[in-house]
Design a protein around this motif. Structure first.
Motif, PDB file in Angstrom:
ATOM      1  N   HIS A 371      37.313  -5.406   0.166  1.00  0.00           N
ATOM      2  CA  HIS A 371      36.507  -6.463   0.206  1.00  0.00           C
ATOM      3  C   HIS A 371      37.430  -7.832  -0.652  1.00  0.00           C
ATOM      4  O   HIS A 371      38.435  -7.319  -1.043  1.00  0.00           O
ATOM      5  N   ALA A 372      36.669  -9.041  -0.537  1.00  0.00           N
ATOM      6  CA  ALA A 372      37.610  -9.767  -1.244  1.00  0.00           C
ATOM      7  C   ALA A 372      37.548  -9.472  -2.680  1.00  0.00           C
ATOM      8  O   ALA A 372      37.314  -8.771  -3.307  1.00  0.00           O
ATOM      9  N   LEU A 373      38.599 -10.151  -3.936  1.00  0.00           N
ATOM     10  CA  LEU A 373      39.210  -9.811  -4.823  1.00  0.00           C
ATOM     11  C   LEU A 373      38.699 -10.974  -6.001  1.00  0.00           C
ATOM     12  O   LEU A 373      39.111 -11.085  -7.260  1.00  0.00           O
ATOM     13  N   THR A 374      38.090 -11.128  -5.605  1.00  0.00           N
ATOM     14  CA  THR A 374      37.173 -13.172  -6.398  1.00  0.00           C
ATOM     15  C   THR A 374      35.628 -11.976  -7.331  1.00  0.00           C
ATOM     16  O   THR A 374      35.142 -10.786  -6.597  1.00  0.00           O
ATOM     17  N   ALA A 375      34.733 -12.756  -7.185  1.00  0.00           N
ATOM     18  CA  ALA A 375      33.422 -12.215  -8.368  1.00  0.00           C
ATOM     19  C   ALA A 375      32.929 -12.183  -7.198  1.00  0.00           C
ATOM     20  O   ALA A 375      32.352 -12.340  -6.240  1.00  0.00           O
ATOM     21  N   ALA A 376      32.003 -11.158  -7.349  1.00  0.00           N
ATOM     22  CA  ALA A 376      31.594 -10.057  -6.098  1.00  0.00           C
ATOM     23  C   ALA A 376      29.378 -11.185  -6.469  1.00  0.00           C
ATOM     24  O   ALA A 376      29.945 -11.512  -7.904  1.00  0.00           O
ATOM     25  N   LEU A 542      46.304  -5.412  -1.821  1.00  0.00           N
ATOM     26  CA  LEU A 542      46.219  -6.531  -2.449  1.00  0.00           C
ATOM     27  C   LEU A 542      45.416  -6.160  -4.187  1.00  0.00           C
ATOM     28  O   LEU A 542      45.269  -6.555  -5.381  1.00  0.00           O
ATOM     29  N   ILE A 543      45.136  -4.754  -4.207  1.00  0.00           N
ATOM     30  CA  ILE A 543      44.074  -4.526  -4.729  1.00  0.00           C
ATOM     31  C   ILE A 543      45.017  -3.341  -5.395  1.00  0.00           C
ATOM     32  O   ILE A 543      44.908  -3.141  -7.050  1.00  0.00           O
TER      33      ILE A 543
END
Ligand SMILES: [Zn+2]
Length: 579
Positions: A371-376, A542-543
């Motif tokens: 998933h993206a690493l901006t806020a869920a 990324l994570i």
């Protein structure tokens, strides 16, 4: 017509190539089907399947066909549909063609002025003439199903449409238009019917229109829920109200459902075994007074071991069959009685999953656990167009989906989705453990099929866990930012660290599964343009970088990661928590 109607579709939008043979059609009859839709009719036109009348016969004055070769391909497509209809009649199946009209190209979706308006008598006349030509070209066609919104059809809004429609409620314009079309079709085909799908209308508009159609040679084709075909929430208040109103108006109703493991909720997967969901859905819609049967909504693939399709067959053969008998029958086909427990737990997991969170919980197979690493968030609207501007999206759908826009969600809403995703993942994990503990490395067809089921069950788990972890980390990061430098912040950061590890492990488990077959992963040009389909996200690095940043400098981590950002569907429209 006696007995319930059961209408099939051969092929699906994500696997449209189907064998239109006498054997395949007779197989459908054996399974209890009484009719067949002659085209797949799906918005992105998989395999150049017919979507509009303009793809088959000339409709002078309407926009040009968007099918392959435009109108120049009409003869070829009409010949194909005529052949399918002839074969279907020979097998004893009633035939149905599904089209959207008035056809507007993509103008409705794009918010452009509509090229056709039903307040203009010329629009009705051109479709009446086209119906006559269609009936001549396809002699074995019985019924027509028309969408008046979506499927490249659209209608003027009373509030910002053309001058003729301004201030005139939709039901007052639509009912006479539909009645005239239905009369035309019945004159050409005595005993046949025009089916109307009130898709994208509000509940109020649909009910008011149905009332005005009393006595017309018309039937209603309804999604199992006003929000969509939703397997775990079939026969909602709207379906029950619409069926009762239709019954009073003398109009039959057919409910659209998912009858196999290939369906829009899990697209492009084809094996997720949730047979009790299939049966519960059928029981729910057929128990509604006025419902005369069901139509498959997405499509069917030839797969003799599709557990959900086998459950539908068992129900068709005996609508009073119990859950336990369904499971016993299916397990017997696989010669493994213990499978009943696997499929019961898998059905439970599917039922608890938060399908009501947003329309974008659908197409689960397209969700990206990396998933993206901006806020869920919980994505409620398509980002490109921000929203679909239809009556249903501005009204009744708000009662079906918790999210219909992309405003910032309350943490309790995020937590609700997180907890249900976690419960669903845990339940599916218990199902897949039962399966894998006893699944031997055998080469027979049932064993191979069960391995495919296990792979999609694991995919369900990684997606549900990705949503849950993404949300919990986001909520904690916000709390850490608000906390001083003391013990509370320390405790929260320690939990974030653990969750990031679990998230990285989950992503690695997803990638260990390997990608979908290329033909299923590619998607159409329209699907890619709208980011319904994106390339598989594979960068677990990324994570790992986020974890390294947290270890080195927590303040930098909180500034850089899990912060709000504008929505671009970074991980695709169906990665529910990624902006
Ligand atoms: Zn108009």
């Amino acid at each position: 017509m006696t007995g319930p109607q059961r209408i099939a579709i051969l092929g699906t939008p994500s696997a449209p190539e189907a064998e239109w043979t006498s054997a395949a059609l007779l197989g459908l009859v054996d399974r209890g089907f009484t009719g067949i839709q002659l085209n797949i009719a799906w918005s992105y036109r998989p395999a150049d399947e017919v979507l509009n009348l303009e793809d088959l016969v000339p409709v002078p004055g309407a926009p040009p066909s968007r099918a392959a070769e435009g109108g120049a391909g009409n003869d070829r497509r009409a010949e194909l549909i005529a052949t399918r209809a002839r074969l279907a009649h020979a097998a004893g199946l009633r035939t149905l063609l599904h089209i959207g009209l008035p056809y507007q190209g993509r103008a409705g979706f794009d918010g452009d002025p509509l090229p056709q308006c039903i307040s203009d008598p010329a629009t009705l006349h051109r479709y009446q003439r086209a119906f006559e030509e269609l009936s001549a070209r396809i002699p074995d066609l019985d019924d027509l199903l028309i969408y008046t919104y979506d499927q490249d059809a659209w209608l003027c809004s009373e509030f910002d449409g053309c001058d003729a429609c301004r201030g005139v409620p939709l039901h007052e314009r639509l009912a006479p238009f539909l009645r005239a079309l239905a009369d035309t079709w019945q004159r050409r085909r005595p005993g046949a019917r025009l089916w109307w799908e009130p898709w994208e209308l509000s509940a109020g508009q649909a009910l008011a229109t149905i009332q005005r159609l009393a006595g017309a040679p018309l039937g209603l084709m309804l999604h199992s829920n006003i929000g969509e075909v939703i397997s775990v929430d079939a026969a909602d208040t709207f379906l029950r109200n619409a069926a009762r109103t239709a019954q009073a108006a003398g109009l039959p109703v057919i409910a659209e459902v998912f009858l196999s493991s290939s369906n829009e909720e899990v697209e492009p997967w084809r094996h997720l075994p949730v047979p009790l969901v299939t049966v519960a859905q059928l029981r729910a819609v057929e128990a509604v007074p006025g419902v005369a049967g069901v139509k498959e909504y997405f499509g069917l693939r030839p797969d003799p071991l599709d557990v959900n399709a086998l459950a539908a067959d068992a129900y068709f053969a005996d609508p009073a069959i119990t859950d336990e008998h369904v499971l016993q029958q299916l397990a017997q086909i696989f010669d493994r009685p213990w499978l009943a427990d696997v499929w019961r737990a898998a059905s439970d997991a599917y039922t608890v999953y938060p399908w009501d969170a947003s329309w974008f919980t659908r197409q689960l197979g397209r969700s990206q656990p990396v998933h993206a690493l901006t806020a869920a968030t919980i994505r409620g609207a398509q980002t490109a167009a921000s929203a679909w501007d239809t009556p249903a999206w501005r009204s009744t759908r708000h009662s079906v989906f918790m999210r219909v826009d992309n405003t910032e969600p309350h943490p309790w809403l995020l937590e609700d989705v997180q907890l249900r995703c976690q419960l669903a993942a845990d339940s599916m994990a218990s199902a897949v453990r039962l399966l894998e503990d006893r699944l031997l490395d055998e080469a027979d067809a049932p064993s191979a099929h069960l391995r495919s089921q296990a792979a999609e069950m694991r995919g369900f788990i990684t997606r549900a866990r990705a949503h849950a972890l993404h949300i919990r980390i986001t909520v904690l990061a916000a709390l850490a930012r608000q906390s001083g430098a003391g013990r509370v912040r320390h405790r929260i950061l320690a939990e974030i660290r653990e969750l990031l590890d679990a998230d990285a492990t989950n992503q690695s488990e997803e990638l260990a599964q390997g990608p979908l077959p290329e033909d299923e992963a590619r998607g159409s040009a329209l699907q890619r343009a709208e980011r319904w389909v994106v390339d598989r996200r594979t960068d677990v690095g990324l994570i790992q970088q986020a974890i390294a940043t947290l270890d080195r400098d927590p303040t930098a981590f909180l500034e850089q990661y899990f912060t709000a950002a504008s929505g671009v569907a970074e991980a695709g429209q169906f990665s529910l928590t990624s902006r």
